[in-house]
Design a protein around this motif. Structure first.
Motif, PDB file in Angstrom:
ATOM      1  N   ARG A  66      -0.919  10.218   7.100  1.00 20.11           N
ATOM      2  CA  ARG A  66      -2.200  10.881   7.401  1.00 20.11           C
ATOM      3  C   ARG A  66      -3.356  10.125   6.756  1.00 20.11           C
ATOM      4  NH1 ARG A  66       0.991  15.400   6.369  1.00 20.11           N
ATOM      5  NH2 ARG A  66       0.019  15.747   4.348  1.00 20.11           N
ATOM      6  N   PHE A  67      -3.141   9.642   5.538  1.00 21.48           N
ATOM      7  CA  PHE A  67      -4.188   8.909   4.828  1.00 21.48           C
ATOM      8  C   PHE A  67      -4.555   7.638   5.585  1.00 21.48           C
ATOM      9  CE2 PHE A  67      -6.018   6.099   1.670  1.00 21.48           C
ATOM     10  CZ  PHE A  67      -6.827   6.945   0.926  1.00 21.48           C
ATOM     11  N   LEU A  68      -3.552   6.872   5.987  1.00 19.67           N
ATOM     12  CA  LEU A  68      -3.809   5.617   6.680  1.00 19.67           C
ATOM     13  C   LEU A  68      -4.449   5.829   8.039  1.00 19.67           C
ATOM     14  CD1 LEU A  68      -0.548   3.666   5.765  1.00 19.67           C
ATOM     15  CD2 LEU A  68      -2.829   3.439   4.730  1.00 19.67           C
ATOM     16  N   ALA A  69      -4.101   6.930   8.704  1.00 15.71           N
ATOM     17  CA  ALA A  69      -4.643   7.210  10.036  1.00 15.71           C
ATOM     18  C   ALA A  69      -5.983   7.928   9.987  1.00 15.71           C
ATOM     19  CB  ALA A  69      -3.645   8.056  10.829  1.00 15.71           C
ATOM     20  N   GLY A  70      -6.353   8.430   8.820  1.00  9.58           N
ATOM     21  CA  GLY A  70      -7.534   9.275   8.710  1.00  9.58           C
ATOM     22  C   GLY A  70      -8.863   8.552   8.649  1.00  9.58           C
ATOM     23  N   VAL A  76       0.847  -1.199   0.000  1.00  8.25           N
ATOM     24  CA  VAL A  76       0.000   0.000   0.000  1.00  8.25           C
ATOM     25  C   VAL A  76       0.882   1.248   0.000  1.00  8.25           C
ATOM     26  CG1 VAL A  76      -1.615   1.353   1.410  1.00  8.25           C
ATOM     27  CG2 VAL A  76      -1.997  -1.096   1.068  1.00  8.25           C
ATOM     28  N   ILE A  77       1.897   1.268   0.846  1.00  8.61           N
ATOM     29  CA  ILE A  77       2.803   2.415   0.921  1.00  8.61           C
ATOM     30  C   ILE A  77       3.481   2.630  -0.425  1.00  8.61           C
ATOM     31  CG2 ILE A  77       4.939   3.278   1.965  1.00  8.61           C
ATOM     32  CD1 ILE A  77       4.013   1.691   4.537  1.00  8.61           C
ATOM     33  N   ARG A  78       4.003   1.574  -1.011  1.00 10.09           N
ATOM     34  CA  ARG A  78       4.697   1.698  -2.299  1.00 10.09           C
ATOM     35  C   ARG A  78       3.753   2.181  -3.395  1.00 10.09           C
ATOM     36  NH1 ARG A  78       8.839  -3.160  -3.132  1.00 10.09           N
ATOM     37  NH2 ARG A  78       9.417  -1.780  -4.821  1.00 10.09           N
ATOM     38  N   PHE A  79       2.514   1.680  -3.387  1.00  6.84           N
ATOM     39  CA  PHE A  79       1.523   2.126  -4.371  1.00  6.84           C
ATOM     40  C   PHE A  79       1.279   3.626  -4.230  1.00  6.84           C
ATOM     41  CE2 PHE A  79      -2.976   3.200  -5.050  1.00  6.84           C
ATOM     42  CZ  PHE A  79      -3.026   3.083  -6.414  1.00  6.84           C
ATOM     43  N   PHE A  80       1.037   4.075  -3.006  1.00 10.44           N
ATOM     44  CA  PHE A  80       0.768   5.501  -2.797  1.00 10.44           C
ATOM     45  C   PHE A  80       1.977   6.360  -3.162  1.00 10.44           C
ATOM     46  CE2 PHE A  80      -3.019   4.142  -0.570  1.00 10.44           C
ATOM     47  CZ  PHE A  80      -3.913   5.141  -0.887  1.00 10.44           C
ATOM     48  N   ARG A  81       3.193   5.868  -2.916  1.00 12.28           N
ATOM     49  CA  ARG A  81       4.394   6.605  -3.337  1.00 12.28           C
ATOM     50  C   ARG A  81       4.433   6.715  -4.859  1.00 12.28           C
ATOM     51  NH1 ARG A  81       7.214   9.877  -1.034  1.00 12.28           N
ATOM     52  NH2 ARG A  81       9.226   9.123  -1.690  1.00 12.28           N
ATOM     53  N   GLU A  82       4.101   5.634  -5.545  1.00 14.55           N
ATOM     54  CA  GLU A  82       4.124   5.630  -7.011  1.00 14.55           C
ATOM     55  C   GLU A  82       3.123   6.607  -7.611  1.00 14.55           C
ATOM     56  OE1 GLU A  82       3.683   1.654  -8.509  1.00 14.55           O
ATOM     57  OE2 GLU A  82       5.421   0.935  -7.385  1.00 14.55           O
ATOM     58  N   ILE A  83       2.018   6.847  -6.932  1.00  9.14           N
ATOM     59  CA  ILE A  83       1.012   7.761  -7.486  1.00  9.14           C
ATOM     60  C   ILE A  83       1.159   9.183  -6.949  1.00  9.14           C
ATOM     61  CG2 ILE A  83      -0.610   5.927  -8.061  1.00  9.14           C
ATOM     62  CD1 ILE A  83      -2.283   6.764  -5.620  1.00  9.14           C
ATOM     63  N   GLY A  84       2.276   9.447  -6.243  1.00 11.56           N
ATOM     64  CA  GLY A  84       2.601  10.826  -5.911  1.00 11.56           C
ATOM     65  C   GLY A  84       2.409  11.266  -4.479  1.00 11.56           C
ATOM     66  N   PHE A  85       2.056  10.370  -3.582  1.00 16.45           N
ATOM     67  CA  PHE A  85       1.891  10.757  -2.188  1.00 16.45           C
ATOM     68  C   PHE A  85       3.243  10.737  -1.475  1.00 16.45           C
ATOM     69  CE2 PHE A  85      -2.454   9.850  -3.123  1.00 16.45           C
ATOM     70  CZ  PHE A  85      -3.223  10.492  -2.168  1.00 16.45           C
ATOM     71  N   SER A  86       3.462  11.701  -0.594  1.00 16.79           N
ATOM     72  CA  SER A  86       4.653  11.686   0.254  1.00 16.79           C
ATOM     73  C   SER A  86       4.400  10.697   1.396  1.00 16.79           C
ATOM     74  CB  SER A  86       4.903  13.086   0.828  1.00 16.79           C
ATOM     75  OG  SER A  86       3.882  13.414   1.763  1.00 16.79           O
ATOM     76  N   LEU A  87       5.460  10.340   2.097  1.00 15.72           N
ATOM     77  CA  LEU A  87       5.283   9.433   3.237  1.00 15.72           C
ATOM     78  C   LEU A  87       4.427  10.079   4.326  1.00 15.72           C
ATOM     79  CD1 LEU A  87       8.823   7.807   3.469  1.00 15.72           C
ATOM     80  CD2 LEU A  87       6.702   6.747   2.679  1.00 15.72           C
TER      81      LEU A  87
END
Length: 125
Positions: free
Chosen positions: A53-57, A37-48
């Motif tokens: 914040r996304f995972l905790a939100g 999930v982290i790697r996917f979100f990094r690939e689509i432009g999200f910072s760590l």
């Protein structure tokens, strides 16, 4: 995945080990999905930080973050299209050399005057 990345994700609270054995972190099998999930979100432009914040939100927060990222990507795509058009002109310029091209120079001078690349490009054409 490098262990240094897992340690860093642990420091950020993105992936937590379930135990330590002889000083080594041990992760649950679900950590493979978490890292994916982290790697996917990094690939689509999200910072760590954004991923954290996304995972905790809450669901509503996540929708807002997605909307914000879509707006960012739209703006980024627009800037890329403007840059591509300017570079294509530089490559195909009848002057043969971009720095001798009056339109290319006009774009640069427009930027010096504080205009956006898009506005400078539009005025040069």
């Amino acid at each position: 995945m490098p262990t240094s990345a897992l340690r860093y994700y642990d420091e950020l609270g993105l992936v937590r080990p379930t135990a330590r054995v002889a000083g080594r972190r041990r992760y649950a099998a679900s950590a493979v999905t978490d890292v994916s999930v982290i790697r996917f979100f990094r690939e689509i432009g999200f910072s760590l930080a954004e991923i954290g914040r996304f995972l905790a939100g809450e669901r509503q927060d996540r929708r807002g973050m997605i909307d914000h990222k879509l707006a960012e990507l739209t703006e980024q795509q627009h800037r890329i299209e403007v840059a591509r058009a300017a570079l294509e002109h530089g490559r195909q310029c009848p002057a043969g050399e971009p720095m001798k091209c009056s339109r290319f120079r006009a774009i640069i001078e427009g930027r010096q005057r504080g205009r956006s690349v898009e506005e400078s490009h539009a005025r040069a054409h």
